[in-house]
Scaffold this motif. Structure first.
Motif, PDB file in Angstrom:
ATOM      1  N   MET A   1     100.288  46.486  -4.569  1.00 42.29           N
ATOM      2  CA  MET A   1     100.187  47.676  -5.406  1.00 42.29           C
ATOM      3  C   MET A   1     100.983  47.485  -6.682  1.00 42.29           C
ATOM      4  SD  MET A   1      99.982  50.921  -2.946  1.00 42.29           S
ATOM      5  CE  MET A   1     101.407  50.818  -1.900  1.00 42.29           C
ATOM      6  N   ALA A   2     102.116  46.857  -6.488  1.00 49.12           N
ATOM      7  CA  ALA A   2     102.921  46.618  -7.678  1.00 49.12           C
ATOM      8  C   ALA A   2     102.194  45.728  -8.662  1.00 49.12           C
ATOM      9  CB  ALA A   2     104.258  45.998  -7.275  1.00 49.12           C
ATOM     10  N   MET A   3     101.457  44.836  -8.131  1.00 54.03           N
ATOM     11  CA  MET A   3     100.701  43.947  -9.012  1.00 54.03           C
ATOM     12  C   MET A   3      99.697  44.710  -9.837  1.00 54.03           C
ATOM     13  SD  MET A   3     101.585  40.939  -9.214  1.00 54.03           S
ATOM     14  CE  MET A   3     103.304  40.907  -8.856  1.00 54.03           C
ATOM     15  N   GLU A   4      99.113  45.682  -9.210  1.00 56.60           N
ATOM     16  CA  GLU A   4      98.176  46.506  -9.980  1.00 56.60           C
ATOM     17  C   GLU A   4      98.880  47.143 -11.164  1.00 56.60           C
ATOM     18  OE1 GLU A   4      95.385  48.017  -6.320  1.00 56.60           O
ATOM     19  OE2 GLU A   4      95.926  49.405  -7.939  1.00 56.60           O
ATOM     20  N   TRP A   5     100.061  47.623 -10.882  1.00 57.06           N
ATOM     21  CA  TRP A   5     100.820  48.240 -11.970  1.00 57.06           C
ATOM     22  C   TRP A   5     101.126  47.227 -13.060  1.00 57.06           C
ATOM     23  CZ3 TRP A   5     101.134  53.115 -12.913  1.00 57.06           C
ATOM     24  CH2 TRP A   5     101.049  54.034 -11.848  1.00 57.06           C
ATOM     25  N   PHE A   6     101.479  46.063 -12.620  1.00 49.95           N
ATOM     26  CA  PHE A   6     101.764  45.017 -13.599  1.00 49.95           C
ATOM     27  C   PHE A   6     100.567  44.800 -14.501  1.00 49.95           C
ATOM     28  CE2 PHE A   6     105.846  44.121 -13.065  1.00 49.95           C
ATOM     29  CZ  PHE A   6     106.294  43.020 -12.347  1.00 49.95           C
TER      30      PHE A   6
ATOM     31  N   HIS B   1      97.685  55.772  -9.615  1.00 48.85           N
ATOM     32  CA  HIS B   1      98.507  56.452  -8.624  1.00 48.85           C
ATOM     33  C   HIS B   1      97.647  57.133  -7.576  1.00 48.85           C
ATOM     34  CE1 HIS B   1     101.761  58.986  -7.074  1.00 48.85           C
ATOM     35  NE2 HIS B   1     100.875  59.964  -7.091  1.00 48.85           N
TER      36      HIS B   1
ATOM     37  N   PRO C   1     105.322  52.292  -5.544  1.00 50.65           N
ATOM     38  CA  PRO C   1     105.453  50.868  -5.867  1.00 50.65           C
ATOM     39  C   PRO C   1     105.535  50.570  -7.351  1.00 50.65           C
ATOM     40  CG  PRO C   1     103.172  51.405  -5.503  1.00 50.65           C
ATOM     41  CD  PRO C   1     103.923  52.692  -5.455  1.00 50.65           C
ATOM     42  N   ARG C   2     105.706  51.557  -8.161  1.00 51.62           N
ATOM     43  CA  ARG C   2     105.641  51.212  -9.580  1.00 51.62           C
ATOM     44  C   ARG C   2     106.869  50.412  -9.982  1.00 51.62           C
ATOM     45  NH1 ARG C   2     104.198  55.367 -14.368  1.00 51.62           N
ATOM     46  NH2 ARG C   2     103.982  53.828 -16.019  1.00 51.62           N
TER      47      ARG C   2
ATOM     48  N   SER D   1      98.164  47.585 -21.248  1.00 51.81           N
ATOM     49  CA  SER D   1      98.642  48.533 -22.251  1.00 51.81           C
ATOM     50  C   SER D   1      99.463  47.815 -23.311  1.00 51.81           C
ATOM     51  CB  SER D   1      99.429  49.666 -21.613  1.00 51.81           C
ATOM     52  OG  SER D   1     100.592  49.183 -21.006  1.00 51.81           O
TER      53      SER D   1
ATOM     54  N   MET E   1      98.258  46.798 -15.169  1.00 48.78           N
ATOM     55  CA  MET E   1      98.073  47.915 -16.088  1.00 48.78           C
ATOM     56  C   MET E   1      99.026  47.826 -17.263  1.00 48.78           C
ATOM     57  SD  MET E   1      98.740  51.842 -15.870  1.00 48.78           S
ATOM     58  CE  MET E   1     100.085  51.500 -16.924  1.00 48.78           C
ATOM     59  N   THR E   2     100.239  47.508 -16.972  1.00 47.27           N
ATOM     60  CA  THR E   2     101.199  47.454 -18.084  1.00 47.27           C
ATOM     61  C   THR E   2     100.840  46.324 -19.036  1.00 47.27           C
ATOM     62  OG1 THR E   2     102.671  46.302 -16.562  1.00 47.27           O
ATOM     63  CG2 THR E   2     103.232  48.563 -17.097  1.00 47.27           C
TER      64      THR E   2
ATOM     65  N   ALA F   1     103.999  59.544 -11.998  1.00 42.87           N
ATOM     66  CA  ALA F   1     102.856  58.741 -11.586  1.00 42.87           C
ATOM     67  C   ALA F   1     103.331  57.369 -11.170  1.00 42.87           C
ATOM     68  CB  ALA F   1     101.884  58.605 -12.748  1.00 42.87           C
ATOM     69  N   GLY F   2     102.946  57.001 -10.005  1.00 39.88           N
ATOM     70  CA  GLY F   2     103.302  55.644  -9.609  1.00 39.88           C
ATOM     71  C   GLY F   2     104.197  55.580  -8.398  1.00 39.88           C
TER      72      GLY F   2
ATOM     73  N   GLN G   1      96.067  54.653  -5.342  1.00 32.50           N
ATOM     74  CA  GLN G   1      96.920  54.008  -4.368  1.00 32.50           C
ATOM     75  C   GLN G   1      97.405  54.966  -3.298  1.00 32.50           C
ATOM     76  OE1 GLN G   1     100.032  52.273  -6.667  1.00 32.50           O
ATOM     77  NE2 GLN G   1      98.907  50.363  -6.981  1.00 32.50           N
TER      78      GLN G   1
ATOM     79  N   GLU H   1     103.000  46.651  -0.580  1.00 29.20           N
ATOM     80  CA  GLU H   1     103.711  47.174  -1.732  1.00 29.20           C
ATOM     81  C   GLU H   1     103.600  46.205  -2.912  1.00 29.20           C
ATOM     82  OE1 GLU H   1     108.111  48.774  -1.504  1.00 29.20           O
ATOM     83  OE2 GLU H   1     107.955  46.604  -1.803  1.00 29.20           O
ATOM     84  N   TYR H   2     103.686  44.965  -2.563  1.00 28.49           N
ATOM     85  CA  TYR H   2     103.593  43.953  -3.602  1.00 28.49           C
ATOM     86  C   TYR H   2     102.255  44.001  -4.311  1.00 28.49           C
ATOM     87  CZ  TYR H   2     103.980  39.394  -5.829  1.00 28.49           C
ATOM     88  OH  TYR H   2     104.026  38.383  -6.739  1.00 28.49           O
TER      89      TYR H   2
END
Lengths: 617, 164
Positions: free
Chosen positions: A581-586, B159, B91-92, A592, A588-589, A548-549, B162, A578-579
């Protein structure tokens, strides 16, 4: 391989010569010799003792010679104990005393050793159904120290059922039972006069019988005689072994016609002896005694000698016999044998740690061995009547290092992954939770050793970001074999602490019992954490396809571009999608992380609350 | 022997300080990829993946990367926290943290630590407390497992959101 030092002069005599060496004619080969009161012949099975090791090795003499410089050497073909090869195979034993003969080519097949390393004879009976093998009777098997019918190929590291023509250059007829020698510890010095000794009867029996016969003639004169016979006849005599003088305590039965009954009595007891799967120098001690008896006929004042021949009731008695034996008769006992004997029957010894040879490798700072711990060091002893394998209550045991001489490591350890999988298949895997995460794997192995007297390989599961800071987990695999641990289980069961007493499957039962045991009886570790055990279901690594990701690039496109495209690791710049999207992941982490933190805080509080209730800290 | 042990442990602690714990790695990431990725920050001495035996299958990989100097490790961590760093796909981003001793599988014993164990009898008053503790621990373990599941679910959600 086996060191020799501090040897006193033990009686030695060469026997039959065989020939001289080809290249160096000063080398003289022999077929037999007498050493320390025992006769050895080529192809005999012997114990060899190594300094510093608690348990002796088992081997077959396949060559005996004296070098030009007057050194005596033997070449020994090894037998393996199941524990030594359990790394490679799940060993299902056909017999509790089964061992494996080495075969094949490679390291570990045979070695040359100084003759002085021999620590006694051993009765190993071959139970192979091969036509070439003289079949042993049931009694032979019962009285054997060990049995074997399979070999372990040291090159291929597998167990072979079939025995070929030659093993280590020795014709198989010497591997199989020698016809006519299905009696253990055949002691050549005896003049055995009765044909009435059926083949099945133990040498011991013969000894006694011959004694009795001769005693018949001497009854009137020696009043000690009277004692000796009933000593033999009675089963109850053995507690008196320690008393050098008094054997009369057992009820005296002057009736000589008891002879008939005596013999079977003797035989059965010797059978018991053989059955005690104790690799101590028991046999040695006894056979030495037999020899001594034979020599001294019946005039030997210490009547307990005969008594001690038949002493098989419990190890304790045996030990005390040996003690007296050692004290009285053999002031010049080999240093090695002394130590080895002491280690095995450790019931009497109070401080194993103070053994001079350091067989129990306990680091000096942890020398506080109390009685409770004594029991756990001797994991090879059979079910002991005074069962205190597991002690509860107030005194906490110190966790000490388990002895390092782990012979299963001879052939090198299997990589952890593989053995983990094997163990899981065979149900030998235990998961311990709630350990202090700071522990190392070695410490866990020690804990298991101390608590259960079982060896295992343990690995602390490495912590990841998600692991709880409060407890660590650990996977350990036990090297448990069916029979050797059943004895232990017996002991455990005796105490009635187990609810389900009767499930005995291969290995899995041990583990299950472990878990249940821990259910009922808790193990505390230093900062007061009860240990939780369970059977885990580990999943082994497999490449997962989806992660995922990561965006999956369209296959067609990628194939074209694959040749030119190089996937680099990079930090993305703020001006790209991309940045974002990466921020979204950030994000999320971060979220968590927050809830992990909260969760663990909460758990910590709950734990603390409960722990306060512990009465004894 | 004592000092030997302590030295060993001290060396180990030092190593811990120099190591970076990487998280959220794709399963396709190999050792060489990690090495080249972090080479820009300094010399990578070793890379070790943490095997995952117990957790559910689709967890991202984790690795321990030992750098030559503690400073380099710190740089790695700070940079990766500030800027999203991607490895073998996007992008993860990959997460980096300072390593902790418990993350190492083959860590040596801590010298001077004494462990004591004892079996508790059912009659012992502490038995009750201990069994409660055990239950609690088990509950915590399941709570953790649940959290992990939730976590992975939300990962999948993002995921799918996106991916177009």
């Amino acid at each position: 391989m086996v060191e020799v030092d501090g040897i006193e002069n033990l009686e030695f005599k060469w026997g039959k010569k065989r020939g001289t060496g080809g290249t160096n004619t000063k080398v003289q080969f022999y077929e037999s010799f007498t050493y320390d009161g025992l006769d050895y012949t080529l192809y005999d099975n012997v114990y060899l003792h190594k300094e510093g090791e608690p348990l002796p090795y088992l081997g077959k003499l396949i060559k005996i010679w004296e070098t030009a410089s007057r050194l005596k050497k033997v070449k020994v073909l090894w037998f393996f104990q199941p524990s030594e090869i359990s790394n490679y195979l799940f060993v299902e034993l056909a017999h509790p005393n089964e061992v494996f003969l080495a075969s094949g080519e490679g390291v570990g097949l045979a070695n040359i050793n100084p003759l002085e390393a021999i620590a006694g004879k051993c009765n190993v009976v071959c139970i192979s159904k091969d036509d070439r093998n003289p079949q042993p009777s049931d009694e032979d098997i019962q009285m054997a120290d060990y049995v074997f019918y399979r070999t372990f190929d040291v090159g291929q590291r597998i167990i072979l059922d079939k025995i070929d023509g030659k093993i280590a250059g020795i014709d198989v007829k010497f591997i199989f039972n020698q016809s006519g020698s299905l009696k253990p510890c055949s002691i050549h010095n005896f003049s055995v006069d009765e044909p009435a000794s059926e083949n099945a009867i133990e040498t011991n029996g013969r000894v006694v019988m011959s004694k009795l016969n001769s005693s018949e003639n001497q009854i009137p004169e020696d009043d000690r005689q009277v004692e000796q016979k009933p000593v033999v006849a009675e089963n109850g005599f053995n507690h008196k072994a320690e008393e050098n003088s008094d054997v009369k305590a057992s009820s005296v039965k002057p009736n000589l016609s008891l002879q008939q009954e005596v013999v079977p009595g003797v035989v059965s007891e010797s059978g018991e002896l053989a059955k005690t799967n104790d690799r101590s120098g028991d046999r040695t001690g006894l056979s030495l005694k037999i020899k001594a008896n034979a020599d001294s006929k019946l005039k030997n004042p210490s009547g307990e000698e005969i008594g001690c021949v038949n002493q098989v009731k419990s190890e304790e008695k045996l030990k005390s016999v040996k003690d007296t034996v050692e004290l009285d008769e053999r002031p010049h006992k080999k240093a090695k044998l002394d130590n080895s004997v002491k280690v095995y029957s450790d019931k009497e010894t109070t401080k194993c740690a103070t053994e001079p040879c350091g067989t129990a490798k306990i680091p000096s700072k942890k020398l506080k061995i109390d009685d409770k711990f004594k029991k756990s060091t001797n994991c090879k002893s059979p079910a002991v009547p005074s069962n205190d394998g597991i002690k509860t209550g107030d005194k906490a045991m110190e966790v000490t290092r388990r002895p390092d001489s782990d012979r299963s490591k001879w052939f090198g350890e299997l990589p952890w992954e593989e053995s983990l999988q094997d163990a899981h298949e065979f149900g030998k895997l235990v998961l311990f939770q709630n350990l202090d995460p700071a522990y190392s794997s070695a410490e866990v192995e020690d804990i298991v050793w101390n608590a259960f007297s079982e060896t295992c390989r343990a690995k602390m599961v490495q912590q990841t970001a998600y692991s709880s800071p409060h407890f660590g987990i650990n996977l350990s695999q036990d090297k448990l074999l069916l029979y050797s641990s059943q004895g232990k289980l017996q002991r455990m069961l005796l105490k009635n602490w187990m609810r389900d007493a009767c499930c005995y499957q291969i290995g899995a039962s041990i583990v299950k019992l472990c878990c249940d045991l821990l259910e009922l009886m808790l193990v505390r570790v230093c900062c007061i954490k009860p240990l939780v055990a369970s059977i885990p279901n580990p999943c082994f690594s497999r490449k997962q396809s989806m992660f995922a990701g990561h965006l999956i690039v369209d296959k067609l496109k990628s194939q074209r571009e694959m040749k030119e495209a190089v996937s680099t690791s990079h930090s993305s710049q703020p001006n790209t999608v991309e940045y974002d999207m990466a921020m979204e992941w950030f994000l999320m982490t971060e979220r968590s992380n927050q809830f992990w933190k909260k969760l663990y805080e909460q758990q910590g509080k709950e734990l603390k609350k409960l722990r306060v209730n512990f009465k004894s800290k | 022997m004592e000092s030997g042990k302590q030295n060993e442990y001290a060396a180990f602690e030092e190593k811990v300080r120099r190591t970076v714990y990487l998280d959220n790695l794709s399963p396709n990431v190999t050792e060489s990829i990690v090495r080249t990725a972090l080479d820009q920050y300094g010399t990578v001495k070793s890379v070790e993946f943490i095997p995952n035996y117990l957790e559910p299958r689709n967890m991202p990989q984790c690795a321990l990367v030992e750098m030559e100097k503690g400073k380099q490790a710190k740089v790695v961590i700070s940079t990766l926290s500030e800027f999203p760093f991607m490895m073998s796909g996007m992008p993860r981003p990959v997460r980096a943290r300072a390593a902790v001793a418990e993350m190492f599988g083959d860590r040596p014993r801590k010298p001077g630590r004494q462990i004591r164990i004892c079996w508790l009898d059912t009659a012992d008053p502490d038995f009750e407390v201990a069994s409660k503790l055990k239950q609690l621990v088990k509950r915590h373990a399941t709570e953790t497992a649940v959290m992990l599941k939730v976590n992975s679910k939300s990962c999948i959600k993002i995921h799918s959101f996106q991916g177009v």
